[in-house]
Design an enzyme around this catalytic site. Structure first.
Site, PDB file in Angstrom:
ATOM      1  N   ASP A   1       9.100  42.024  34.385  1.00 64.06           N
ATOM      2  CA  ASP A   1       9.677  43.367  34.459  1.00 64.06           C
ATOM      3  C   ASP A   1       8.630  44.454  34.240  1.00 64.06           C
ATOM      4  O   ASP A   1       8.838  45.609  34.594  1.00 64.06           O
ATOM      5  CB  ASP A   1      10.794  43.506  33.419  1.00 64.06           C
ATOM      6  CG  ASP A   1      11.984  42.612  33.764  1.00 64.06           C
ATOM      7  OD1 ASP A   1      12.423  42.652  34.926  1.00 64.06           O
ATOM      8  OD2 ASP A   1      12.451  41.862  32.880  1.00 64.06           O
TER       9      ASP A   1
ATOM     10  N   ASN B   1       5.930  34.541  31.881  1.00 61.81           N
ATOM     11  CA  ASN B   1       7.109  34.030  31.165  1.00 61.81           C
ATOM     12  C   ASN B   1       7.205  32.517  31.354  1.00 61.81           C
ATOM     13  O   ASN B   1       6.374  31.917  32.028  1.00 61.81           O
ATOM     14  CB  ASN B   1       8.377  34.744  31.648  1.00 61.81           C
ATOM     15  CG  ASN B   1       8.560  34.577  33.144  1.00 61.81           C
ATOM     16  OD1 ASN B   1       8.724  33.468  33.633  1.00 61.81           O
ATOM     17  ND2 ASN B   1       8.498  35.677  33.881  1.00 61.81           N
TER      18      ASN B   1
ATOM     19  N   ASP C   1      11.896  46.568  41.296  1.00 59.54           N
ATOM     20  CA  ASP C   1      12.949  45.556  41.322  1.00 59.54           C
ATOM     21  C   ASP C   1      13.099  45.038  42.757  1.00 59.54           C
ATOM     22  O   ASP C   1      13.557  45.768  43.644  1.00 59.54           O
ATOM     23  CB  ASP C   1      14.264  46.164  40.813  1.00 59.54           C
ATOM     24  CG  ASP C   1      15.229  45.070  40.428  1.00 59.54           C
ATOM     25  OD1 ASP C   1      15.516  44.209  41.274  1.00 59.54           O
ATOM     26  OD2 ASP C   1      15.673  45.071  39.268  1.00 59.54           O
ATOM     27  N   ILE C   2      12.717  43.788  42.972  1.00 61.39           N
ATOM     28  CA  ILE C   2      12.672  43.238  44.339  1.00 61.39           C
ATOM     29  C   ILE C   2      14.077  43.087  44.920  1.00 61.39           C
ATOM     30  O   ILE C   2      14.368  43.504  46.037  1.00 61.39           O
ATOM     31  CB  ILE C   2      11.946  41.874  44.341  1.00 61.39           C
ATOM     32  CG1 ILE C   2      10.527  42.043  43.778  1.00 61.39           C
ATOM     33  CG2 ILE C   2      11.921  41.277  45.743  1.00 61.39           C
ATOM     34  CD1 ILE C   2       9.787  40.736  43.535  1.00 61.39           C
TER      35      ILE C   2
ATOM     36  N   PHE D   1      19.865  35.909  39.942  1.00 62.08           N
ATOM     37  CA  PHE D   1      20.062  35.105  38.731  1.00 62.08           C
ATOM     38  C   PHE D   1      20.069  36.018  37.513  1.00 62.08           C
ATOM     39  O   PHE D   1      19.385  37.036  37.499  1.00 62.08           O
ATOM     40  CB  PHE D   1      18.932  34.070  38.576  1.00 62.08           C
ATOM     41  CG  PHE D   1      19.185  32.816  39.355  1.00 62.08           C
ATOM     42  CD1 PHE D   1      19.081  32.806  40.733  1.00 62.08           C
ATOM     43  CD2 PHE D   1      19.541  31.638  38.706  1.00 62.08           C
ATOM     44  CE1 PHE D   1      19.338  31.655  41.465  1.00 62.08           C
ATOM     45  CE2 PHE D   1      19.790  30.480  39.417  1.00 62.08           C
ATOM     46  CZ  PHE D   1      19.691  30.493  40.799  1.00 62.08           C
TER      47      PHE D   1
ATOM     48  N   LYS E   1      25.259  43.562  36.179  1.00 59.48           N
ATOM     49  CA  LYS E   1      23.958  43.472  36.848  1.00 59.48           C
ATOM     50  C   LYS E   1      24.153  43.268  38.343  1.00 59.48           C
ATOM     51  O   LYS E   1      23.497  43.897  39.166  1.00 59.48           O
ATOM     52  CB  LYS E   1      23.192  42.284  36.247  1.00 59.48           C
ATOM     53  CG  LYS E   1      21.721  42.325  36.465  1.00 59.48           C
ATOM     54  CD  LYS E   1      21.029  41.240  35.665  1.00 59.48           C
ATOM     55  CE  LYS E   1      20.824  41.629  34.204  1.00 59.48           C
ATOM     56  NZ  LYS E   1      20.149  40.590  33.424  1.00 59.48           N
TER      57      LYS E   1
ATOM     58  N   LYS F   1      22.884  46.157  40.954  1.00 59.30           N
ATOM     59  CA  LYS F   1      21.803  45.871  41.908  1.00 59.30           C
ATOM     60  C   LYS F   1      22.335  45.564  43.307  1.00 59.30           C
ATOM     61  O   LYS F   1      21.582  45.166  44.190  1.00 59.30           O
ATOM     62  CB  LYS F   1      20.976  44.682  41.410  1.00 59.30           C
ATOM     63  CG  LYS F   1      20.233  44.933  40.088  1.00 59.30           C
ATOM     64  CD  LYS F   1      19.145  43.891  39.928  1.00 59.30           C
ATOM     65  CE  LYS F   1      18.488  43.938  38.573  1.00 59.30           C
ATOM     66  NZ  LYS F   1      17.263  43.126  38.551  1.00 59.30           N
TER      67      LYS F   1
HETATM   68  N1  CTP Z   1      14.421  40.609  39.711  1.00 56.95           N
HETATM   69  C1  CTP Z   1      13.773  41.189  40.753  1.00 56.95           C
HETATM   70  N2  CTP Z   1      12.735  42.039  40.548  1.00 56.95           N
HETATM   71  C2  CTP Z   1      12.326  42.342  39.296  1.00 56.95           C
HETATM   72  C3  CTP Z   1      13.012  41.769  38.210  1.00 56.95           C
HETATM   73  C4  CTP Z   1      14.049  40.896  38.456  1.00 56.95           C
HETATM   74  O1  CTP Z   1      14.132  40.922  41.900  1.00 56.95           O
HETATM   75  N3  CTP Z   1      11.314  43.178  39.126  1.00 56.95           N
HETATM   76  C5  CTP Z   1      15.548  39.680  39.992  1.00 56.95           C
HETATM   77  C6  CTP Z   1      15.396  38.303  39.422  1.00 56.95           C
HETATM   78  O2  CTP Z   1      14.757  37.423  40.322  1.00 56.95           O
HETATM   79  C7  CTP Z   1      16.836  37.875  39.185  1.00 56.95           C
HETATM   80  C8  CTP Z   1      17.502  39.178  38.823  1.00 56.95           C
HETATM   81  O3  CTP Z   1      16.692  40.208  39.363  1.00 56.95           O
HETATM   82  O4  CTP Z   1      17.448  37.374  40.350  1.00 56.95           O
HETATM   83  C9  CTP Z   1      17.552  39.296  37.336  1.00 56.95           C
HETATM   84  O5  CTP Z   1      17.779  40.608  36.997  1.00 56.95           O
HETATM   85  P1  CTP Z   1      17.143  41.234  35.703  1.00 56.95           P
HETATM   86  O6  CTP Z   1      17.843  42.498  35.486  1.00 56.95           O
HETATM   87  O7  CTP Z   1      15.672  41.274  35.719  1.00 56.95           O
HETATM   88  O8  CTP Z   1      17.583  40.174  34.720  1.00 56.95           O
HETATM   89  P2  CTP Z   1      16.950  39.895  33.392  1.00 56.95           P
HETATM   90  O9  CTP Z   1      15.496  39.577  33.517  1.00 56.95           O
HETATM   91  O10 CTP Z   1      17.841  38.880  32.789  1.00 56.95           O
HETATM   92  O11 CTP Z   1      17.079  41.397  32.862  1.00 56.95           O
HETATM   93  P3  CTP Z   1      17.242  42.039  31.452  1.00 56.95           P
HETATM   94  O12 CTP Z   1      15.898  41.959  30.863  1.00 56.95           O
HETATM   95  O13 CTP Z   1      17.695  43.394  31.803  1.00 56.95           O
HETATM   96  O14 CTP Z   1      18.280  41.210  30.762  1.00 56.95           O
END
Ligand code: CTP
Length: 405
Positions: free
Chosen positions: A288, A218, A314-315, A331, A345, A349
């Site tokens: 993701d 990305n 999801d970390i 974020f 969110k 989480k």
């Molecule tokens: N995050 C994470 N592990 C992942 C994906 C995201 O820890 N596999 C963390 C990101 O670092 C950020 C937060 O989760 O702090 C964002 O959440 P996320 O739901 O992924 O947000 P978006 O990418 O905006 O999700 P969406 O596509 O659902 O809008």
């Protein structure tokens, strides 16, 4: 609508505004870098007054540093009989760069035989030294003893770096990079309100590989996460920065762990948060999805009809679900003002705080040096307005400290 020139104006945070820096330049080959150091200190708001030793004058002229600093340059105790008292009295911070083995030996032993060493003894504020010399000189046990003694008086050291030295030898002894010296000067005059805390920050994108040449990723530049890591270090925290691939240089005092994939980032974050971290700040744009299959050799396009993807773990949710967990900040990058979605969110989480930004706004989001966010926590929210990413970093850390004093 705000203009992009307004965004540009906001890029630089003047962390040394109204601060007076007394810069000592000694006779090392890196002395020519003093002119750049002065420019960058002034860039962040400082006024700079220079003192030079006799040996420094062999490497750069007083006139060059007078032009760079727009101030008188002091080269002798006798130029004006009271300057060794008046200069330190007016300074907020003293920095010696480059600092040779000779000046470090003198300062460690209270010898005052030139303007710099005499002013040092008359100074009672914070001091930063940036040693620079041949690697064998740096390693010499007598020098190391002197350095240790000097540091025991609460003086900050920045560098030296390893690499090819001016003499052609490889070793440790190169002057620290000028931006790192500036950061150390900033840290020396900044309240250490995060001292004693370990902060784990993630930054940048992750790459999810299809084969050895292709990956999904990305647009994250890593700037927000790097700004947070730097701000936290300046404020005294022990910082571990876990970063995906970016073009950025990590601040010198920060421990950098470079990773590539979401799985590697998960491993690094788990290891670091298991070891007594106070805060996890997930500024990384973690992919993701990853390809279901990763080919060992380059896949020919004729053999690819469609991609099958799996969700990455999801970390942040993983860390927030642990019993013994740090304060967790995430974020939410959205397109359009979906604040409510960010709030959900945070709750889903189990984060303690979330930083929401609309990446479609001018001056916000990817690759930009500015951002415009809303910081949400369990108790409420605060809008920052358009600020530099450095200022946003401080705003996030301020809000965290308010909750976790
Ligand atoms: N995050 C994470 N592990 C992942 C994906 C995201 O820890 N596999 C963390 C990101 O670092 C950020 C937060 O989760 O702090 C964002 O959440 P996320 O739901 O992924 O947000 P978006 O990418 O905006 O999700 P969406 O596509 O659902 O809008």
């Amino acid at each position: 609508m705000r203009s992009s020139s307004a965004a540009r104006r906001k890029q630089k945070l003047k962390r040394l505004k109204n601060k007076s820096v007394l810069l000592g330049v000694t006779g090392g080959v890196a002395a020519f870098k003093a002119a750049d150091l002065i420019r960058r200190l002034k860039d962040v708001g400082a006024s700079v007054t220079v003192m030079m030793t006799e040996a420094a004058k062999q490497f750069i002229t007083p006139l060059s540093l007078q032009v760079a600093s727009q101030n008188t340059v002091y080269t002798s105790v006798f130029q004006d009989p009271l300057t060794h008292i008046s200069l330190p009295a007016l300074a907020d911070v003293m920095v010696i760069a480059p600092a040779t083995a000779n000046i470090i030996a003198k300062l460690a032993n209270g010898i005052a035989d030139d303007i710099l060493s005499t002013a040092f003894l008359a100074y009672q504020g914070p001091v930063v030294i940036a040693p620079s010399m041949n690697g064998k000189m740096f390693e010499h046990p007598i020098f190391q003893e002197n350095l240790k003694r000097l540091l025991s008086f609460g003086i900050r050291q920045v560098g030296p770096e390893s690499g090819t030295l001016a003499c052609g030898e490889e070793g440790k002894g190169r002057l620290a990079d000028v931006p790192d010296i500036v950061d150390s000067v900033i840290a020396a005059v900044t309240p250490q309100d995060l001292k004693g805390r370990k902060i784990v920050v993630t930054a940048g994108p992750t790459r999810e590989h299809l084969d050895p040449v292709r990956f999904l990723s990305n647009r994250s530049s890593g700037k927000m996460g790097f700004s947070i890591a730097r701000a936290a270090w300046i404020r005294g925290a022990a910082v571990v920065l876990i970063s995906g691939p970016t073009a950025l240089k990590s601040p010198s005092g920060v421990i950098l762990r470079q990773v590539d994939t979401a799985a590697q980032m998960l491993r690094a974050v788990t290891e670091e948060t298991d070891k007594d971290a106070s805060v996890l700040i997930m500024a990384a744009a973690v992919a993701d999805f990853r390809p279901h299959l990763q080919a060992r050799t380059k896949a020919a396009k004729d053999n690819i009809d469609s991609l099958v993807l799996d969700r990455t773990q999801d970390i942040i949710a993983h860390v927030a679900a642990q019993k013994k967990k740090p304060f967790v900040i995430g974020f939410a990058a959205e397109t359009g003002g979906k604040l409510e979605r960010a709030k959900q969110k945070m709750q889903r989480k189990k984060m303690d705080m979330i930083v929401f930004n609309d990446v479609t706004e001018i001056g916000a989001g990817f690759e930009s040096d500015t951002n415009n966010v809303v910081i949400l926590d369990r108790k409420g929210s605060a809008k920052t307005g358009l600020l530099s990413k450095d200022e946003i970093a401080d705003a996030i850390l301020d809000r965290y400290l308010k909750i976790k004093t």
